[in-house]
Design a protein around this motif. Structure first.
Motif, PDB file in Angstrom:
ATOM      1  N   THR A  75      -2.689   6.289  -5.486  1.00  0.00           N
ATOM      2  CA  THR A  75      -3.787   7.173  -5.147  1.00  0.00           C
ATOM      3  C   THR A  75      -3.254   8.495  -4.603  1.00  0.00           C
ATOM      4  O   THR A  75      -3.678   9.567  -5.023  1.00  0.00           O
ATOM      5  CB  THR A  75      -4.698   6.525  -4.086  1.00  0.00           C
ATOM      6  OG1 THR A  75      -5.046   5.217  -4.516  1.00  0.00           O
ATOM      7  CG2 THR A  75      -5.953   7.346  -3.873  1.00  0.00           C
ATOM      8  N   ASP A  76      -2.334   8.389  -3.652  1.00  0.00           N
ATOM      9  CA  ASP A  76      -1.767   9.577  -3.010  1.00  0.00           C
ATOM     10  C   ASP A  76      -0.242   9.489  -3.071  1.00  0.00           C
ATOM     11  O   ASP A  76       0.333   8.422  -3.317  1.00  0.00           O
ATOM     12  CB  ASP A  76      -2.175   9.650  -1.525  1.00  0.00           C
ATOM     13  CG  ASP A  76      -3.678   9.573  -1.305  1.00  0.00           C
ATOM     14  OD1 ASP A  76      -4.080   9.146  -0.199  1.00  0.00           O
ATOM     15  OD2 ASP A  76      -4.448   9.946  -2.210  1.00  0.00           O
ATOM     16  N   THR A 112       0.817  -1.188   0.000  1.00  0.00           N
ATOM     17  CA  THR A 112       0.000   0.000   0.000  1.00  0.00           C
ATOM     18  C   THR A 112       0.857   1.246   0.000  1.00  0.00           C
ATOM     19  O   THR A 112       0.494   2.255  -0.581  1.00  0.00           O
ATOM     20  CB  THR A 112      -0.898   0.011   1.244  1.00  0.00           C
ATOM     21  OG1 THR A 112      -1.685  -1.161   1.244  1.00  0.00           O
ATOM     22  CG2 THR A 112      -1.801   1.225   1.255  1.00  0.00           C
ATOM     23  N   VAL A 140       1.009   5.846  -2.310  1.00  0.00           N
ATOM     24  CA  VAL A 140       0.047   5.207  -1.416  1.00  0.00           C
ATOM     25  C   VAL A 140      -1.143   4.768  -2.250  1.00  0.00           C
ATOM     26  O   VAL A 140      -1.707   5.578  -2.997  1.00  0.00           O
ATOM     27  CB  VAL A 140      -0.421   6.173  -0.303  1.00  0.00           C
ATOM     28  CG1 VAL A 140      -1.365   5.467   0.658  1.00  0.00           C
ATOM     29  CG2 VAL A 140       0.777   6.755   0.435  1.00  0.00           C
ATOM     30  N   LYS A 141      -1.505   3.504  -2.119  1.00  0.00           N
ATOM     31  CA  LYS A 141      -2.660   2.984  -2.866  1.00  0.00           C
ATOM     32  C   LYS A 141      -3.844   2.792  -1.936  1.00  0.00           C
ATOM     33  O   LYS A 141      -3.670   2.313  -0.814  1.00  0.00           O
ATOM     34  CB  LYS A 141      -2.309   1.634  -3.507  1.00  0.00           C
ATOM     35  CG  LYS A 141      -1.304   1.719  -4.629  1.00  0.00           C
ATOM     36  CD  LYS A 141      -1.092   0.358  -5.279  1.00  0.00           C
ATOM     37  CE  LYS A 141      -0.048   0.430  -6.389  1.00  0.00           C
ATOM     38  NZ  LYS A 141       0.184  -0.869  -7.018  1.00  0.00           N
ATOM     39  N   ASN A 142      -5.027   3.136  -2.405  1.00  0.00           N
ATOM     40  CA  ASN A 142      -6.210   2.962  -1.559  1.00  0.00           C
ATOM     41  C   ASN A 142      -6.932   1.660  -1.837  1.00  0.00           C
ATOM     42  O   ASN A 142      -8.021   1.426  -1.328  1.00  0.00           O
ATOM     43  CB  ASN A 142      -7.161   4.149  -1.694  1.00  0.00           C
ATOM     44  CG  ASN A 142      -7.859   4.190  -3.053  1.00  0.00           C
ATOM     45  OD1 ASN A 142      -7.563   3.415  -3.945  1.00  0.00           O
ATOM     46  ND2 ASN A 142      -8.818   5.095  -3.176  1.00  0.00           N
TER      47      ASN A 142
END
Lengths: 166, 170
Positions: free
Chosen positions: A31-32, A4, A163-165
């Protein structure tokens, strides 16, 4: 199990110093973004500026800071993202900063939250909370961190994480 | 041996239309801390704080100490015996543009301590702030509800995203 929180790129400044720390060709698959920074300026100034996609426009910041004696706030349009350490501070002191950029590849204006600190054992110090905004809906594909004056010195570092959601 | 995942996405949502409340329910108790990231595309009405409750608790069980600015003045404040907790910012509330908020729910799943939540609010056009919130309950947190005005009639704009992550200490 999928990662993640994944390191995308890292940068360590060498003996010649660096005018900026740049992350380019940032993939859109996360994602982020989260950037963890430890830097020191060669000049007597102590700001870190963040620009994205080579743009120096449509930038705004709202900051809250304390210096160990009082708290104050300010608004800037330079791309200010946090405090650094300048050349007048005790040797071997570097700042500590985290920058979080959610939905960096989305189609909304780009916000970032940053916290930065500089502690100098009883003399000048700063703790800063900062809200950063790039009023542009383009996906972020590159990030440049630079001091407001001078260079980042040797041993300055920055780590870019995705960062992956899901 | 490769370590297991420490920072795990639990749930995420992107609003396809305006919505009054953003909720996470049936939160697993298997993590140590939670991190909530809100990227708010906009709100229907300016002037309200960004608030939250946990476990649908609407009692006077929340308190908070804050540090905030509006670009001109720094201020600190407290609330006690409140029916809600909040993310921070100045007392003029959220403006209608883009904003970013995060919350860290520390030791959320234990059944022995009151729950501390550290929050940050960022709106470059308005204010930045940090709050330490306390929920005076020893119950594990199993749901989170984020909203604006206390009547829960103001809305978050379409395109607003919210993601909940779990962090494991081991």
């Amino acid at each position: 199990m999928a990662n993640t929180f994944e390191l995308i790129a890292s940068s360590t400044v060498g003996s010649g110093g660096a005018a900026s720390i740049d992350f380019t060709s940032i993939p859109s698959t996360y994602t982020d973004l989260c950037i963890k920074v430890s830097v020191r300026n060669s000049s007597t100034q102590d700001q870190v500026i963040m620009k994205v996609n080579g743009s120096a426009t449509s930038l705004s910041s709202r900051l809250l800071y304390g210096n160990g004696s009082s708290a104050a706030s300010a608004s800037l349009t330079t791309g200010y993202v946090g405090t650094s350490v300048n050349s007048s501070i005790t040797a071997s002191v570097f700042n500590n900063m985290e920058i979080y950029i959610p939905n960096y590849a989305g189609s909304s204006n780009k916000s970032a939250s940053s916290d930065s600190v500089m502690e100098n054992n009883g003399t000048l110090s700063y703790a800063v909370l900062n809200a950063w905004l790039w009023s542009n809906t383009a996906a972020i594909t590159s990030i440049s961190l630079s001091p407001d004056s001078g260079n980042f010195i040797q041993y300055s570092t920055a780590y870019l994480y995705g960062v992956k959601n899901a | 041996m490769a370590a297991g995942s420490t920072y795990t996405p639990i749930a995420t949502t992107t609003l396809g239309s305006a919505q009054t409340t953003i909720s996470f329910t049936s939160i697993s108790g298997s993590y140590t801390d939670l991190v909530l990231v809100l990227n708010i595309a906009g709100v229907s009405n300016a002037g309200e704080l960004l608030r939250f409750q946990v476990n649908s608790d609407t009692g006077s069980n929340y308190s908070a100490t804050s540090l905030a600015n509006d670009g001109n003045t720094a201020a600190s404040g407290r609330i006690s015996g409140s029916t809600w907790a909040y993310f921070g910012g100045d007392n003029q509330g959220v403006k209608t543009g883009t904003s970013l908020a995060t919350a860290q729910f520390m030791n959320y799943s234990n059944a022995t301590t009151y729950k501390t939540v550290l929050t940050r609010f960022n709106q470059a056009a308005d204010s930045v702030g940090s709050v330490v919130n306390l929920w005076r309950s020893t119950s594990a947190i199993t749901s989170i509800q984020v909203f604006l005005n206390t009547a829960k009639t103001y809305t978050f704009s379409s395109g607003t995203t919210a993601t909940l992550y779990g962090i494991q200490a081991a």
